[in-house]
Scaffold this motif. Structure first.
Motif, mmCIF file in Angstrom:
data_model
loop_
_atom_site.group_PDB
_atom_site.id
_atom_site.type_symbol
_atom_site.label_atom_id
_atom_site.label_comp_id
_atom_site.label_asym_id
_atom_site.label_seq_id
_atom_site.Cartn_x
_atom_site.Cartn_y
_atom_site.Cartn_z
ATOM 1 N N GLY A 168 0.786 -1.238 0.000
ATOM 2 C CA GLY A 168 0.000 0.000 0.000
ATOM 3 C C GLY A 168 0.811 1.278 0.000
ATOM 4 O O GLY A 168 0.417 2.270 0.606
ATOM 5 N N ALA A 169 1.933 1.288 -0.689
ATOM 6 C CA ALA A 169 2.768 2.491 -0.723
ATOM 7 C C ALA A 169 2.219 3.511 -1.716
ATOM 8 O O ALA A 169 1.475 3.156 -2.637
ATOM 9 N N SER A 170 2.578 4.770 -1.516
ATOM 10 C CA SER A 170 2.240 5.796 -2.513
ATOM 11 C C SER A 170 3.436 6.713 -2.696
ATOM 12 O O SER A 170 3.426 7.864 -2.288
ATOM 13 N N PRO A 171 4.492 6.182 -3.333
ATOM 14 C CA PRO A 171 5.708 6.968 -3.539
ATOM 15 C C PRO A 171 5.449 8.164 -4.455
ATOM 16 O O PRO A 171 4.564 8.129 -5.298
ATOM 17 N N ALA A 172 6.268 9.217 -4.270
ATOM 18 C CA ALA A 172 6.088 10.441 -5.047
ATOM 19 C C ALA A 172 6.747 10.333 -6.418
ATOM 20 O O ALA A 172 6.432 11.118 -7.317
ATOM 21 N N SER A 173 7.658 9.399 -6.591
ATOM 22 C CA SER A 173 8.394 9.281 -7.854
ATOM 23 C C SER A 173 8.831 7.833 -8.014
ATOM 24 O O SER A 173 8.810 7.056 -7.054
ATOM 25 N N TRP A 174 9.288 7.484 -9.234
ATOM 26 C CA TRP A 174 9.793 6.118 -9.410
ATOM 27 C C TRP A 174 11.050 5.891 -8.595
ATOM 28 O O TRP A 174 11.291 4.786 -8.114
ATOM 29 N N GLN A 175 11.843 6.949 -8.415
ATOM 30 C CA GLN A 175 13.051 6.816 -7.593
ATOM 31 C C GLN A 175 12.665 6.445 -6.160
ATOM 32 O O GLN A 175 13.273 5.564 -5.549
ATOM 33 N N ASP A 176 11.637 7.132 -5.643
ATOM 34 C CA ASP A 176 11.177 6.817 -4.288
ATOM 35 C C ASP A 176 10.597 5.403 -4.224
ATOM 36 O O ASP A 176 10.725 4.717 -3.213
ATOM 37 N N ALA A 177 9.932 4.990 -5.298
ATOM 38 C CA ALA A 177 9.371 3.636 -5.317
ATOM 39 C C ALA A 177 10.495 2.613 -5.172
ATOM 40 O O ALA A 177 10.374 1.645 -4.404
ATOM 41 N N ILE A 178 11.605 2.826 -5.871
ATOM 42 C CA ILE A 178 12.741 1.898 -5.751
ATOM 43 C C ILE A 178 13.321 1.970 -4.339
ATOM 44 O O ILE A 178 13.604 0.939 -3.715
ATOM 45 N N ARG A 179 13.455 3.190 -3.800
ATOM 46 C CA ARG A 179 14.002 3.324 -2.440
ATOM 47 C C ARG A 179 13.099 2.632 -1.416
ATOM 48 O O ARG A 179 13.584 1.922 -0.531
ATOM 49 N N VAL A 232 -1.022 -7.287 -5.946
ATOM 50 C CA VAL A 232 -1.247 -5.870 -5.643
ATOM 51 C C VAL A 232 -2.411 -5.717 -4.654
ATOM 52 O O VAL A 232 -2.415 -4.817 -3.819
ATOM 53 N N ALA A 233 -3.377 -6.642 -4.713
ATOM 54 C CA ALA A 233 -4.552 -6.558 -3.835
ATOM 55 C C ALA A 233 -4.303 -7.158 -2.456
ATOM 56 O O ALA A 233 -5.173 -7.081 -1.586
ATOM 57 N N ALA A 234 -3.124 -7.750 -2.235
ATOM 58 C CA ALA A 234 -2.864 -8.429 -0.954
ATOM 59 C C ALA A 234 -3.038 -7.466 0.222
ATOM 60 O O ALA A 234 -2.614 -6.316 0.159
ATOM 61 N N HIS A 235 -3.692 -7.971 1.300
ATOM 62 C CA HIS A 235 -3.947 -7.126 2.468
ATOM 63 C C HIS A 235 -2.922 -7.318 3.569
ATOM 64 O O HIS A 235 -2.864 -6.535 4.505
ATOM 65 N N SER A 236 -2.147 -8.384 3.477
ATOM 66 C CA SER A 236 -1.125 -8.623 4.503
ATOM 67 C C SER A 236 0.076 -9.264 3.822
ATOM 68 O O SER A 236 -0.063 -9.886 2.767
#
Lengths: 100, 153
Positions: free
Chosen positions: B17-28, B135-139
């Protein structure tokens, strides 16, 4: 009977996407009963590779073409490197073309 | 030596459930558990980002799925993988496979120890419904359950 061709799969790091592509291609080759020696390598090593065919992603075309690739090597570029249909459509004719 | 996908992606290596601001943040964010568990050093995270800066978003291997990775070097202590789900999607500027909703992070300590896991990964990304389930996993337990390879036809 032609010698078993060598196919190199190329990506940026030479161990993730190139290997994923290699695995898909090996299944395609097996289903066509084509024997080939398959290897993977990073794009920075592409200059020194001795092979029959190089398979890579379209995004590496500029990097690969910067090297003075032996003109006898067949280059195959894929939009989707794990798409078996695209691999079949491009790699199989490339191999058949070499045999002819 | 644990090498299958569910063995490498342990529950503490799953971030949901992340919401990164950029693809770089997604990788981090995807790499954070590997950094925390000592599998990789900070340098590896930055090199995974450099790979995309240099060669483009080819690591987005299938619709919605990126495999962040770089070449093995001294900053990889052991072969490990982690996963980040981004239900809202994040753009990697890939022409066909954006938006990315699942980022897997691969750290390979050598050339072969990640082979089996990569095979499992390729099987999953071939199947859009398998990606949806992840992607739909809750845990994290849910997520790992969805990693189990589908029966081979």
């Amino acid at each position: 009977m032609a010698n078993t061709p060598t196919i190199y799969f190329i990506c940026g790091a030479g161990l993730g996407s190139s290997l994923a592509c290699q695995m898909e291609a090996e299944e395609v080759l097996a289903s066509h009963k084509i024997r080939a020696k398959t290897e993977h390598e990073s794009v920075s090593s592409v200059g020194g590779i001795k092979t029959d065919v190089i398979v890579s992603a379209e995004s590496f075309r500029p990097q690969i073409e910067k090297y003075d690739i032996d003109p006898s090597i067949t280059l195959v570029y894929l939009h989707n490197i794990v798409d078996k249909d695209e691999i079949t459509q491009k790699l199989i004719p490339a191999l058949e073309g070499r045999e002819a | 030596m644990p090498t299958s996908l569910p063995q490498l992606i342990t529950e503490d290596h799953v971030v949901l459930g992340a919401s990164p601001a950029s693809w770089q943040d997604a990788i981090r964010e995807a790499a954070a558990p590997l950094l925390a568990s000592g599998a990789i050093g900070e340098g590896y995270v930055e090199r995974m980002i450099e790979v995309v800066d240099r060669f483009g978003p080819y690591i987005v291997l299938a619709p919605g799925v990126a495999l962040a990775h770089a070449q093995p070097d001294g900053s990889v202590a052991r072969t490990a993988m982690s996963a980040l789900t981004v239900p809202g999607g994040i753009a990697f500027s890939h022409e066909e496979n954006d938006p990315v909703r699942l980022v897997l992070c691969l750290a390979a300590a050598d050339a072969t120890s990640h082979l089996e896991a990569l095979k499992g990964f390729v099987q999953i990304i071939r199947d859009p419904s398998a990606v949806d389930r992840l992607v739909a996993a809750h845990s994290p337990a849910d997520f790992r359950g969805a990693l189990t390879p589908a029966p081979v036809d």
